[in-house]
Design an enzyme around this catalytic site. Sequence first.
Site, PDB file in Angstrom:
ATOM      1  N   GLU A 164       0.679  -1.429   0.046  1.00 12.48           N
ATOM      2  CA  GLU A 164       0.049  -0.205   0.009  1.00 12.48           C
ATOM      3  C   GLU A 164       0.913   1.268  -0.044  1.00 12.48           C
ATOM      4  O   GLU A 164       0.294   2.359  -0.229  1.00 12.48           O
ATOM      5  CB  GLU A 164      -1.048  -0.046   1.288  1.00 12.48           C
ATOM      6  CG  GLU A 164      -2.015  -0.994   1.228  1.00 12.48           C
ATOM      7  CD  GLU A 164      -1.582  -2.404   1.763  1.00 12.48           C
ATOM      8  OE1 GLU A 164      -0.427  -2.760   1.621  1.00 12.48           O
ATOM      9  OE2 GLU A 164      -2.560  -3.130   2.036  1.00 12.48           O
ATOM     10  N   LYS A 224      -4.269 -13.128  22.287  1.00 13.60           N
ATOM     11  CA  LYS A 224      -4.954 -12.599  23.657  1.00 13.60           C
ATOM     12  C   LYS A 224      -5.172 -13.521  24.573  1.00 13.60           C
ATOM     13  O   LYS A 224      -5.793 -14.440  24.198  1.00 13.60           O
ATOM     14  CB  LYS A 224      -6.085 -11.783  23.108  1.00 13.60           C
ATOM     15  CG  LYS A 224      -6.767 -10.719  24.262  1.00 13.60           C
ATOM     16  CD  LYS A 224      -7.784  -9.874  23.732  1.00 13.60           C
ATOM     17  CE  LYS A 224      -7.969  -8.830  24.750  1.00 13.60           C
ATOM     18  NZ  LYS A 224      -9.309  -7.626  24.462  1.00 13.60           N
TER      19      LYS A 224
HETATM   20  P1  ADP Z   1       0.890  -9.199   3.123  1.00 14.06           P
HETATM   21  O1  ADP Z   1       0.312  -8.342   4.124  1.00 14.06           O
HETATM   22  O2  ADP Z   1       0.145  -9.825   2.110  1.00 14.06           O
HETATM   23  O3  ADP Z   1       2.176  -9.690   3.574  1.00 14.06           O
HETATM   24  P2  ADP Z   1       2.698  -7.047   1.962  1.00 14.06           P
HETATM   25  O4  ADP Z   1       3.787  -7.869   1.518  1.00 14.06           O
HETATM   26  O5  ADP Z   1       2.390  -5.817   1.580  1.00 14.06           O
HETATM   27  O6  ADP Z   1       1.539  -7.995   2.051  1.00 14.06           O
HETATM   28  O7  ADP Z   1       3.158  -6.795   3.535  1.00 14.06           O
HETATM   29  C1  ADP Z   1       3.051  -5.809   4.389  1.00 14.06           C
HETATM   30  C2  ADP Z   1       3.066  -6.151   5.775  1.00 14.06           C
HETATM   31  O8  ADP Z   1       4.417  -7.046   5.985  1.00 14.06           O
HETATM   32  C3  ADP Z   1       3.165  -5.112   6.672  1.00 14.06           C
HETATM   33  O9  ADP Z   1       2.106  -4.527   6.994  1.00 14.06           O
HETATM   34  C4  ADP Z   1       3.790  -6.053   7.918  1.00 14.06           C
HETATM   35  O10 ADP Z   1       2.791  -6.748   8.817  1.00 14.06           O
HETATM   36  C5  ADP Z   1       4.906  -6.796   7.424  1.00 14.06           C
HETATM   37  N1  ADP Z   1       6.240  -6.386   7.367  1.00 14.06           N
HETATM   38  C6  ADP Z   1       6.854  -5.668   6.525  1.00 14.06           C
HETATM   39  N2  ADP Z   1       8.049  -5.221   6.799  1.00 14.06           N
HETATM   40  C7  ADP Z   1       8.240  -5.838   7.916  1.00 14.06           C
HETATM   41  C8  ADP Z   1       9.281  -5.802   9.036  1.00 14.06           C
HETATM   42  N3  ADP Z   1      10.513  -5.141   8.874  1.00 14.06           N
HETATM   43  N4  ADP Z   1       8.977  -6.397  10.298  1.00 14.06           N
HETATM   44  C9  ADP Z   1       7.977  -6.889  10.494  1.00 14.06           C
HETATM   45  N5  ADP Z   1       6.853  -6.950   9.604  1.00 14.06           N
HETATM   46  C10 ADP Z   1       7.108  -6.525   8.346  1.00 14.06           C
END
Ligand code: ADP
Length: 541
Positions: free
Chosen positions: A332, A444
């Site tokens: 996004e 939770k």
């Molecule tokens: P999906 O939600 O299907 O995995 P995305 O590839 O767009 O799609 O992922 C975004 C999400 O990935 C973020 O909202 C977060 O939850 C997770 N994420 C991305 N980078 C990190 C990070 N460095 N540490 C923890 N979570 C991460």
Amino acid sequence: MVPSRRLLLKHLAFRAGTIAPLGGLISTAPDGTVEVGWPEVVMRARRLAAGLLARGLRAGERVGTLAFNDHRHADAYFAVPCLGATLHPINVRWNLQETSTVLEHTRDRILFVDAGLMTRGLELAATCPWIEYIVRFGPPLDDEPDNPRPDTLEIIDHETLLDAAEPIAAWPDLEEDALMGMCSTSGTTGIPKTVAYSHRTTCLQTMALGLTDCMRLSGRDTVLAIVPMFHALGWCFPYACGMLGAGLVLPHRDLRPERILDLITDHGVTTSVAVPTVWNAVLAALDANPGRWNLDHVDRVVSGGAAPTEGMIRRFRDEHGVEVIHSWGMTEINPVGTMSPAATTREEAGFEPDRRLRHQTVAGRPLPGLAVEIVDEEGLPLPHDGTTTGRLLVSGWWVAEDYAFDHPDGDRFGPDGRLDTGDVASIDDRGRMAIRDRAKDMIKSGGEWISSLALERAIGDFPEIEGCAVVGRPDDRWGERPVVFASLHEGASLDVETVRDRLDHDFESWQRPDELLIIDSIPLTSTGKIDKKTLRAGLRT
Ligand code: ADP
């Protein structure tokens, strides 16, 4: 606005053709490794543009790709958006139904398909009658299916399309809000969501990738682009390399850690970008083959898309002299949000190495142009003290305004431009953000929250562990209790008492898992993240 003042991809993506004529792409597809110099990349994009215009390409239409990272995919990355159409890289790991559901919305008329994915390409053409052209990347494979093809479908060889046309003389002037690309989330927590990017957002994101305090990317680098080009525009690395003149190594389909290390050694790679599961596998391969590869030229690698463990960052530093730059992002937000190099300010440069390493374990500061904040359940702002956790909101130059097509999660885009990320985070007084968990993955128990991510990061550094994941099991008494799924290194053993004992220092008794399930391997999503949907489904059966 005068066209030359608009933020258009054509103004930055082709810069390498002039400034770095001796650099370019190294594309390692199964039909042969080729080096394509930046001037040739520019010329190929112009030829492809002419070929597409001859096929009636209209501004605004979506052009799909079903392909791996190679030079032909790069042709489409440059030509399609600069012509005013919308590049639509499709996740090659989706099944037929998932792909055709997305195509129902996007209605791609032209589909670029890797020769190794022609079976899927032809299935799609049979299901989606609006597909008029399949442009095949690479020569047909011996086992290309000869199932009946719709009369309306023409299959064209990519190089033939390029050769047939005189290159276009100039790229059109577009509005900077024209949509240049469209990608879908990997669907880690539910139905994939499709996001559109404009020239403006992609130019700003690409410029930010070129900042020193982001990942020190420069025209002197050779980048191995492991992150798939179908995932969040390949994190914009093809454009950043085209802007700076950095070399770009495209690994195609085979991403086994040994191959990644061969590519790094053979092509003098200086930096690379991938999810933590890839980097953990690379470390394991290095352990298993001491002295086989030379990483002297690798200065830093970016680990993003999920959280790395501290142990992984430390081992890269201490054993291989490589800095891991931790990054957080989302489809996004075009997609890079933060980068966390070991030190950015003069003050941090003077810190002890281990203090700097602690900065790398958190997601880090938002890139210039973005802002992050944390709020409570009522949406009220929470303090930036490094410990208080709340829902993470992000706003700024390249945050999408909505999903491209209706989606039940569309309400996370606030009217004020703030996006509710679905993540839970803390922010410290110097603006460093730490992801604590995805809200949907928090457990939770007895009315209190347990971070599955904190447990995974701690357990993930145990020497026996190859991979691990923590999910909540429904529990009559406590609501939910944490369960660890773990795959172990060969010959290792582990029991839940040992896990609980070792977590004693950092976790309260009620936060520690009371069940450990050993499995062969941790299931991953199409982008290499832990597939908790599958693990939870396994708990229910
Ligand atoms: P999906 O939600 O299907 O995995 P995305 O590839 O767009 O799609 O992922 C975004 C999400 O990935 C973020 O909202 C977060 O939850 C997770 N994420 C991305 N980078 C990190 C990070 N460095 N540490 C923890 N979570 C991460």
